[in-house]
Design a protein around this motif. Structure first.
Motif, PDB file in Angstrom:
ATOM      1  N   ILE A 104      -6.751  60.382-103.121  1.00  0.00           N
ATOM      2  CA  ILE A 104      -7.701  60.156-102.038  1.00  0.00           C
ATOM      3  C   ILE A 104      -7.018  59.664-100.767  1.00  0.00           C
ATOM      4  CG2 ILE A 104      -8.237  57.746-102.560  1.00  0.00           C
ATOM      5  CD1 ILE A 104     -11.207  58.485-102.099  1.00  0.00           C
ATOM      6  N   LYS A 107      -4.702  54.695 -96.262  1.00  0.00           N
ATOM      7  CA  LYS A 107      -4.561  54.613 -94.815  1.00  0.00           C
ATOM      8  C   LYS A 107      -3.871  53.290 -94.493  1.00  0.00           C
ATOM      9  CE  LYS A 107      -7.935  56.273 -92.427  1.00  0.00           C
ATOM     10  NZ  LYS A 107      -9.208  56.467 -91.678  1.00  0.00           N
TER      11      LYS A 107
ATOM     12  N   TYR B  35      -6.974  74.411 -96.953  1.00  0.00           N
ATOM     13  CA  TYR B  35      -7.620  73.139 -97.263  1.00  0.00           C
ATOM     14  C   TYR B  35      -8.542  72.737 -96.115  1.00  0.00           C
ATOM     15  CZ  TYR B  35      -4.165  72.137-100.978  1.00  0.00           C
ATOM     16  OH  TYR B  35      -3.390  72.162-102.106  1.00  0.00           O
ATOM     17  N   GLN B  37     -10.134  69.067 -94.392  1.00  0.00           N
ATOM     18  CA  GLN B  37      -9.915  67.623 -94.384  1.00  0.00           C
ATOM     19  C   GLN B  37     -10.757  66.970 -93.310  1.00  0.00           C
ATOM     20  OE1 GLN B  37      -6.044  66.238 -93.038  1.00  0.00           O
ATOM     21  NE2 GLN B  37      -6.078  64.527 -94.474  1.00  0.00           N
ATOM     22  N   PRO B  39     -11.210  63.807 -90.892  1.00  0.00           N
ATOM     23  CA  PRO B  39     -10.203  62.911 -90.313  1.00  0.00           C
ATOM     24  C   PRO B  39     -10.002  61.646 -91.133  1.00  0.00           C
ATOM     25  CG  PRO B  39     -11.578  63.824 -88.587  1.00  0.00           C
ATOM     26  CD  PRO B  39     -12.187  64.265 -89.892  1.00  0.00           C
ATOM     27  N   GLY B  40      -8.765  61.350 -91.482  1.00  0.00           N
ATOM     28  CA  GLY B  40      -8.430  60.146 -92.220  1.00  0.00           C
ATOM     29  C   GLY B  40      -8.729  60.198 -93.693  1.00  0.00           C
ATOM     30  N   GLN B  41      -9.180  61.346 -94.187  1.00  0.00           N
ATOM     31  CA  GLN B  41      -9.511  61.450 -95.606  1.00  0.00           C
ATOM     32  C   GLN B  41      -8.586  62.435 -96.307  1.00  0.00           C
ATOM     33  OE1 GLN B  41     -13.682  61.993 -96.395  1.00  0.00           O
ATOM     34  NE2 GLN B  41     -14.297  60.653 -94.722  1.00  0.00           N
ATOM     35  N   SER B  42      -8.777  62.564 -97.615  1.00  0.00           N
ATOM     36  CA  SER B  42      -7.900  63.420 -98.394  1.00  0.00           C
ATOM     37  C   SER B  42      -8.247  64.896 -98.193  1.00  0.00           C
ATOM     38  CB  SER B  42      -7.975  63.041 -99.867  1.00  0.00           C
ATOM     39  OG  SER B  42      -6.957  63.689-100.593  1.00  0.00           O
ATOM     40  N   LEU B  43      -7.541  65.732 -98.921  1.00  0.00           N
ATOM     41  CA  LEU B  43      -7.651  67.178 -98.745  1.00  0.00           C
ATOM     42  C   LEU B  43      -8.562  67.789 -99.799  1.00  0.00           C
ATOM     43  CD1 LEU B  43      -3.832  67.833 -98.339  1.00  0.00           C
ATOM     44  CD2 LEU B  43      -5.482  67.342 -96.549  1.00  0.00           C
ATOM     45  N   LEU B  92      -6.492  73.169 -92.835  1.00  0.00           N
ATOM     46  CA  LEU B  92      -5.039  73.151 -92.997  1.00  0.00           C
ATOM     47  C   LEU B  92      -4.569  74.328 -93.844  1.00  0.00           C
ATOM     48  CD1 LEU B  92      -4.829  69.381 -93.773  1.00  0.00           C
ATOM     49  CD2 LEU B  92      -3.553  70.427 -91.926  1.00  0.00           C
TER      50      LEU B  92
END
Lengths: 112, 117
Positions: A104, A107, B35, B37, B39-43, B92
């Protein structure tokens, strides 16, 4: 589908502190990769660990693959503001296709 | 390592239109992926782009919404069709299996930031 749990999800520390990020699964991976992603860019591959118990160092970053190849850790020594970003672990399943599962993400913010 | 480029880098599109994203790898690769995504999170894996055959889609993603092409070993496109604001995300492109390299090392393009209004 294999799941990768990554912790912590958020980390804010002062410059110069040390930190460790963990990546855990109940399944065995043939290899595990760590990425760092900065805002507006794609993930950049930092390291791949393949052998159980393997330790790799990249300057102030130390990566370890668990003996059973189910978990991994990333340790940063004396964090710098340039270390700020999203850290992702990704495990490749065994077998020909080697499907990759991403954690996950953690950050990290390093405050000057 | 592989160098992956994507076009466009960002776009703002109107609801109901379609956008095609291009991905170019600087060397031949065995596998290419798309992929999504936040912003700031996983794929989240959308699909595996297969050369010469239909892409393999993950659960929750369908060909009519995300048609993918892969005409050769270095190029792929992803189309986001009939867009809605929920499609706003970073897309991505990724590649694995460089000639002479480990098959498990995966590389990413810089992403395409899509905003749907």
């Amino acid at each position: 589908t294999q799941l990768l749990e990554q912790s912590p999800q958020f980390l804010s520390i002062q410059e110069g502190e040390n930190l460790t990020v963990y990546c855990n699964s109940s399944s065995v991976f043939s290899s595990l990769q760590w990425y760092r992603q900065e805002p507006g860019e794609g993930p950049v591959l930092l390291v791949t660990v393949v052998t159980g118990g393997e330790v790799k160092k990249l300057k102030r970053l130390t990566f370890q693959f668990g003996d059973a190849r189910k978990d991994s850790s990333l340790h940063i020594t004396a964090a710098q503001p340039g270390d700020t970003g999203l850290y992702l672990c990704a495990g490749a399943e065994r077998g020909g296709y080697q499907k990759v599962t991403f954690g996950i993400g953690t950050k990290l913010q390093v405050i000057p | 390592s592989a160098v992956i480029s994507q076009k466009p880098s960002r776009d703002i599109c109107q609801r109901g239109t379609s956008l095609t994203i291009q991905c170019q790898v600087d060397s031949q690769v065995t596998m290419m992926f798309w992929y999504r995504q936040q912003p700031g999170q996983s794929l989240t894996l959308i699909a595996t782009a297969n050369q010469g055959s239909e892409a393999t889609y993950e659960s929750g993603f369908v060909i009519d919404k995300f048609p993918i092409s892969r005409p050769n070993l270095t190029f792929s496109t992803l189309t986001v069709s009939n867009m809605s604001p929920e499609d706003s995300s970073i897309y991505l492109c990724s590649a694995r299996g460089l000639a002479g390299g480990p098959s498990y090392e995966q590389y990413f393009g810089p992403g395409t930031r899509l905003t749907v209004t």
